[in-house]
Design an enzyme around this catalytic site. Structure first.
Site, PDB file in Angstrom:
ATOM      1  N   GLU A  91      38.865  31.253  98.240  1.00 47.77           N
ATOM      2  CA  GLU A  91      39.644  30.575  97.201  1.00 47.77           C
ATOM      3  C   GLU A  91      40.909  31.345  96.851  1.00 47.77           C
ATOM      4  O   GLU A  91      41.967  30.744  96.626  1.00 47.77           O
ATOM      5  CB  GLU A  91      38.794  30.365  95.941  1.00 47.77           C
ATOM      6  CG  GLU A  91      37.681  29.338  96.091  1.00 47.77           C
ATOM      7  CD  GLU A  91      36.425  29.886  96.740  1.00 47.77           C
ATOM      8  OE1 GLU A  91      36.390  31.091  97.066  1.00 47.77           O
ATOM      9  OE2 GLU A  91      35.461  29.111  96.921  1.00 47.77           O
ATOM     10  N   HIS A  94      27.708  27.271  87.599  1.00 51.89           N
ATOM     11  CA  HIS A  94      28.373  26.071  88.119  1.00 51.89           C
ATOM     12  C   HIS A  94      28.614  25.031  87.014  1.00 51.89           C
ATOM     13  O   HIS A  94      28.640  23.830  87.306  1.00 51.89           O
ATOM     14  CB  HIS A  94      27.551  25.444  89.245  1.00 51.89           C
ATOM     15  CG  HIS A  94      27.570  26.214  90.531  1.00 51.89           C
ATOM     16  ND1 HIS A  94      26.885  27.385  90.700  1.00 51.89           N
ATOM     17  CD2 HIS A  94      28.189  25.979  91.713  1.00 51.89           C
ATOM     18  CE1 HIS A  94      27.069  27.831  91.940  1.00 51.89           C
ATOM     19  NE2 HIS A  94      27.850  26.998  92.575  1.00 51.89           N
TER      20      HIS A  94
HETATM   21  C1  LIG Z   1      32.939  31.042  95.550  1.00 50.74           C
HETATM   22  C2  LIG Z   1      32.242  29.856  96.059  1.00 50.74           C
HETATM   23  N1  LIG Z   1      32.912  28.949  96.797  1.00 50.74           N
HETATM   24  C3  LIG Z   1      32.288  27.856  97.278  1.00 50.74           C
HETATM   25  C4  LIG Z   1      30.958  27.634  97.006  1.00 50.74           C
HETATM   26  C5  LIG Z   1      30.258  26.375  97.522  1.00 50.74           C
HETATM   27  N2  LIG Z   1      29.269  26.706  98.559  1.00 50.74           N
HETATM   28  C6  LIG Z   1      27.960  26.797  98.289  1.00 50.74           C
HETATM   29  S1  LIG Z   1      27.057  27.238  99.633  1.00 50.74           S
HETATM   30  C7  LIG Z   1      28.431  27.307 100.597  1.00 50.74           C
HETATM   31  C8  LIG Z   1      28.338  27.646 102.048  1.00 50.74           C
HETATM   32  C9  LIG Z   1      27.984  29.054 102.231  1.00 50.74           C
HETATM   33  O1  LIG Z   1      27.833  29.325 103.581  1.00 50.74           O
HETATM   34  P1  LIG Z   1      26.967  30.569 104.021  1.00 50.74           P
HETATM   35  O2  LIG Z   1      27.387  31.778 103.244  1.00 50.74           O
HETATM   36  O3  LIG Z   1      27.047  30.658 105.502  1.00 50.74           O
HETATM   37  O4  LIG Z   1      25.498  30.234 103.518  1.00 50.74           O
HETATM   38  P2  LIG Z   1      24.495  29.141 104.058  1.00 50.74           P
HETATM   39  O5  LIG Z   1      24.555  28.023 103.048  1.00 50.74           O
HETATM   40  O6  LIG Z   1      24.939  28.734 105.406  1.00 50.74           O
HETATM   41  O7  LIG Z   1      23.178  29.818 104.050  1.00 50.74           O
HETATM   42  C10 LIG Z   1      29.560  26.983  99.870  1.00 50.74           C
HETATM   43  C11 LIG Z   1      30.926  26.926 100.418  1.00 50.74           C
HETATM   44  C12 LIG Z   1      30.290  28.601  96.219  1.00 50.74           C
HETATM   45  N3  LIG Z   1      29.012  28.459  95.890  1.00 50.74           N
HETATM   46  N4  LIG Z   1      30.942  29.697  95.783  1.00 50.74           N
END
Ligand SMILES: Cc1ncc(C[n+]2csc(CCOP(=O)(O)OP(=O)(O)O)c2C)c(N)n1
Ligand SMILES: Cc1ncc(C[n+]2csc(CCOP(=O)(O)OP(=O)(O)O)c2C)c(N)n1
Ligand SMILES: [Mg+2]
Ligand SMILES: [Mg+2]
Lengths: 322, 331, 322, 331
Positions: free
Chosen positions: C58, C127
């Site tokens: 971000e 959130h």
């Molecule tokens: C700072 C922030 N940006 C965006 C999100 C939205 N978000 C939740 S899970 C996720 C994907 C995360 O990917 P990864 O770290 O690979 O974890 P996975 O869900 O694949 O286990 C996102 C973008 C968030 N929770 N926090």
């Protein structure tokens, strides 16, 4: 009682908190970049293992301090200029502040973040911030604003004892102020406002450096027979609203002075609370003296123009006395 | 054998949870650990009791792998009084200090600096505790990751970064965006390596390999060698293809040998990428367990989960006064 | 006039702004993760080169959008959940907000940041944030809070035309609300509050989703003969204080409703300003209905307890009528 | 020759500025560009008129290298009406849109995402403008740097990262902390390289080498090859050893051949690390200029600076109404 300069009292507190093995200092500008900063070296030399210099990674090292606090230390982190805490915003407002609540009361994060806020002299727009209002909008953080040598000592010691994440908001222009400081141990509990000067005509609620300005103003106006009561909340979270309200009850007139920008600043909350709970006691509209809603300009006369200076405080006091 | 039971427990927990969500027992976004069981279970089995762990939105499997009570876990996710956090945290934030889980963040990469901090504290106290930082591949895209790698490396902190690379899944990204569309570093281990943190990539469906890599990394950290990084790679579970998890076929140990019960489109994953079924197949092939023994274990795991769900559903919601409590810790 | 659902009006605005070649959309959750999100794919398909999916960075991509705006584009950035803007805090509050001022009026940063704020249903502490109050404390940002299908369309179009950095604060629980939306071009200028319902007994100033709740409350209380005037500032920066004050003048009683935490929230500023400039008109203390100063809990009954719900608004209205 | 004049202009500007500060003509922290002249001057000479630049707290040299009016620059730093930003920005924030400097930030790494954004805009418009991102070595410690490298690499954006590694100086760090105490990545170019951004290290006292490296990088970017990274290395100027700049010896071209006028403790730097003196020595050794010609250039640069300072000191402070103006741009 002995007199100390503000920076001396602060240094004394910094030395004393080091007696607790859990205290680690992170960053080295507790005494700012002012000539007084060299005194801090004494502490570095005495406790080399517990004073660390992190990389320019505020998000990383503030988060580190929070995690270390969760795991049992009492880190005290210097961010120097107030706005640098913005770099660590997600860690401070979304991790530290929520940890105890979200965990259902399991995980404490007793970390202290030290910042130098406000209009410091040619800091321009990016180095003159007062983030305390934004932080007050975030439940879970304790917010401390010392304004005198005694307070800086007693509140810093209290901050380190706090089991909660605490923002220690200092102002570099306080450093050379002198005042009485009791010998020995001095711990000022959070949530105790102090009436810094008694008066019956008007209540001035001020924070940080503006307490000193307000006291000067009270001196000046006393010569005209206007008795100004100066009340310093000292901590806004927790807030000792009772002491504020008692003063409003006495005078019926309120001026609030702080260095945050006006909209949603510290003064806004105090005014709103008084308008809610002290409405019947008010004899005049509440007046705020703050930085206006403009970025702080660099040029000295412009900077002075947007600062809550003594003439502006006086003007506001007169207006509520009319 | 214990590993097998834990993996099945996680699987049944998550499938049961999806059912509870579909019944409207709780709302809001949530993330399940299906397909990654062979990371948490063997990896966390290498830890000691006093070690710290920090995890994310995808935490359920981590907690269960570490021995969390599935009843209290369900209760938390359903917002009940008997949940690990009295229902105040919910699915994204399950923390269990007694198991070393101090703080669980739903902010991507939010825990990375915190984990480094816990490691700092352990080192400062000269204890031999290590801290495990459980993150997804997406977390490496946040600046918090490199900032923390830098400090962990400079200060030789006892932290183990465990990055679960579950392929292309990422809730915040456009559907179908491939991982390489959001991360220029490839392989991912190049990032910690740039910061001089030793790093390895392991097949996340190979429980044995995960266990071996972790034992080694944990030993190195305890010997004072500082931060280590391990990436485990898994293929995205087909049930996570839409925004809300949906079970293509409830897991039954018989799927280890015959996937015909699985709908066509999801079959390949259960055949070749399901770490639980792979583990079971290997146990039987190696002769370490019979099919009957496995079926018994499965049954008992299933029953434990059913009982846990009943416990959670019977737990009351917290009293309203709880909403205003624990904002600040008392002195 | 035709009726549209809120999400339809928003989608219409999103499609229309794409006619301007300078508009680039960054991120894809403008319609949230709700089932309505798939509609956004139409825009992606039509303008694949101007809808981009950045990494989970971000700070990086908000800064990118600001820089692109400085260099002539009109980026509209989706941060989805409100609190994710904290990750970009240094870029938003210390770069975008200051650019025009610090450069002495040279560099504009016409970027729009879109966030989904507030208590959304099991978002828990991390959130469910409403960052708009913190952002209002930062001069240089325009802050928009639509509350109806018409407003979301007209304000989004206005946001893209704004030469200033603009925070577009939406609430996912508004998406299914229906209301009249004029055909054709619709641009609602910033700084124009709307009296959403006339009434003479009490003024309710509300923002975002709370406008809808307040309108429901007004319906209910009308049956008892209590005439509630509902005023929606629609933008807080700039603020159309004149319209608010005119309503206060008429009713003498004020309730302010929004989802920020109480201390230093949007309601605090509005209350403070009324206490300053509308003091003589007030017949009763100002009441605020906000999220209390606690992190938002996950558990549904607790979450509801801290939400500014209709019963809480009714209770506040009754208290100022007493 | 023009390069020589620009370098001397910067040097005299900064030395004169230190004088103005010591006379109390302005207050607050500030940073000078002494010792890095052989980076900005040759590097920025490779750019076209329409290219964008983003710079930092150490911006004076960058602006002057690009042809800024030293009078308006002084005026800005003194907070005067005739400054580039009417005195509202000051030393940390000198922006000059007419020269491509859109925004100058005092926040370490603050401009990195912005520069990537300007590059994005240029690419979106299919213009051949490139953007130069001028940062110090310390900026790589902020997460904004890797986040931006990632995007710039993935999207092949026309941005040139110019990292001036001026050794161990960093205002926020404990005095004397060596660079390696705050950055685990070594060499620094390993970081952009992890993100697949081509990167080079150049001696920042060698104007010719800087020019060659930049011409090449700029050409590559204009050909559509995407982001490039160049690190120029210089040795910290002894006048920056304390928290406030102090001139050990005013620069005179004669120092190129005889440093005896410099106090002992600072002599080594002027002898072997001063990029301006090195450049002058080489010009004369190569026969490209005579000592007399150099002395003439120096004199004219010095006079230009004196005149500029007079201009700035004569400029009034802005009117107080200026304080409330330009918070928002008009529609
Ligand atoms: C700072 C922030 N940006 C965006 C999100 C939205 N978000 C939740 S899970 C996720 C994907 C995360 O990917 P990864 O770290 O690979 O974890 P996975 O869900 O694949 O286990 C996102 C973008 C968030 N929770 N926090
Ligand atoms: C976010 C942030 N943190 C800390 C500072 C304080 N600070 C000002 S200059 C500086 C050192 C920067 O080092 P480098 O990027 O190498 O630039 P140099 O001064 O060496 O040219 C620091 C830490 C700042 N301005 N911004
Ligand atoms: Mg992932
Ligand atoms: Mg440097």
């Amino acid at each position: 009682m002995r007199e100390l300069a503000y920076y001396e009292a602060k240094l004394e507190a910094l030395s004393e908190i080091m007696a607790d093995e859990r205290v680690h200092l992170m960053g080295g500008s507790f005494l700012s970049l002012s000539p007084r900063r060299t005194l801090f070296q004494k502490i570095v030399q005495r406790y080399p293992e517990r004073v660390v210099s992190p990389p320019i990674s505020e998000l990383g090292f503030c988060g580190l301090a929070i995690g270390a606090a969760m795991a049992g230390l009492r880190p005290v982190v210097d961010l120097s200029t107030g706005s640098f805490i913005y770099e660590a915003w997600p860690q401070v407002v979304n991790e530290a502040a929520n940890a105890f609540y979200m965990s259902g009361g399991q995980t404490r994060a007793p970390v202290v973040f030290h910042i130098l806020h406000g209009i410091r002299g040619q800091g321009a727009a990016q180095h003159s911030h007062s983030p305390q209002a934004m932080l007050w909008n975030c439940p879970g953080l304790e917010i401390v604003l010392p304004s005198s040598p005694k307070d800086v000592k007693g509140l810093l010691k209290s901050a380190v004892e706090s089991p909660n994440p605490t923002i220690f908001v200092d102002h570099v222009q306080l450093f050379e102020i002198r005042g009485p400081v009791p010998e020995g141990d001095l711990v000022i509990p959070f949530g105790q406002a102090e009436v810094k000067r008694q008066g019956k005509d008007v209540t001035v609620i001020a924070t940080s450096l503006e307490v000193q300005r307000s006291l000067n103003v009270a001196d000046q106006l006393a010569r005209e027979g206007i008795q100004v009561e100066v009340v310093d909340p000292r901590t806004v979270a927790p807030l000792d609203f009772a002491t504020l309200l008692a003063s409003v009850e006495k005078t019926g007139r309120v001026v609030i002075v702080d260095q945050c920008h006006k909209s949603c600043g510290i003064a806004a909350e105090l005014a709103a609370r008084i308008a809610e709970e002290g409405f019947d006691k008010l004899k005049a509209p509440i007046r705020r003296v703050t930085a206006p809603d403009v970025p702080i300009p660099f040029s000295p006369p412009l900077e002075e123009f947007v600062t809550p200076t003594e003439p502006r405080i006086i003007e506001a006091i007169r207006s509520v006395l009319r | 054998m214990d590993l097998c039971r834990r993996m099945l427990l996680i699987r049944h927990f998550e499938e049961s949870l999806i059912g509870l969500h579909d019944q409207g027992r709780f709302e809001g976004h949530y993330h399940v650990y299906i397909g990654q069981e062979a990371t948490a279970v063997p990896a966390l089995s290498c830890l000691g009791q006093k070690d710290f762990l920090f995890t994310t939105h995808r935490n359920h499997g981590h907690l269960l792998a570490r021995g969390a009570d599935p009843g209290k876990l369900f209760a938390e996710i359903l917002g009940r009084k008997d949940g690990y956090n009295h229902g105040k945290g919910g699915t994204f934030h399950v923390a269990a200090a007694e198991l070393g889980f101090l703080h669980t963040s739903g902010i991507v990469a939010g825990i990375i600096p915190l984990a480094v901090g816990a490691a700092y504290a352990a080192k400062a106290r000269k204890s031999d505790q290590i801290t495990v930082c459980l993150i997804g591949d997406g977390a490496l895209e946040e600046g918090a990751a490199p900032e923390s790698f830098n400090i962990a490396s400079l200060w030789k902190l006892p932290v183990l970064f465990l990055c679960e690379n579950n392929g292309k899944y990422g809730a915040g990204r456009a559907a179908g965006a491939a991982q390489s569309a959001t991360m220029a570093v490839y392989p991912l281990t190049d990032l910690p390596v740039a910061y001089k943190i030793p790093a390895r990539q392991i097949d996340g469906t190979d429980a044995g390999a995960v266990h071996a890599a972790f034992s080694e990394a944990v030993a190195k950290i305890r010997q004072g060698e500082g931060a280590q990084f391990i990436e485990t790679q898994t293929v995205r579970w087909p049930g996570s293809e839409t925004n809300w998890p949906a079970v293509p076929a409830p897991t039954d140990v018989s799927l280890a040998w015959d996937v015909s019960a699985v709908p066509e489109r999801a079959r390949e994953w259960y055949r070749s990428s399901d770490p639980v079924l792979i583990f079971i197949r290997e146990l039987v092939e190696k002769g370490a367990a019979t099919k009957t023994e496995i079926a018994e274990i499965d049954k008992s795991a299933r029953q434990a989960i059913e009982q846990a769900a009943r416990f959670a559903l019977a737990s009351p919601f917290p009293g309203l006064d709880e909403a205003l409590k624990d904002v600040f810790a008392p002195r």
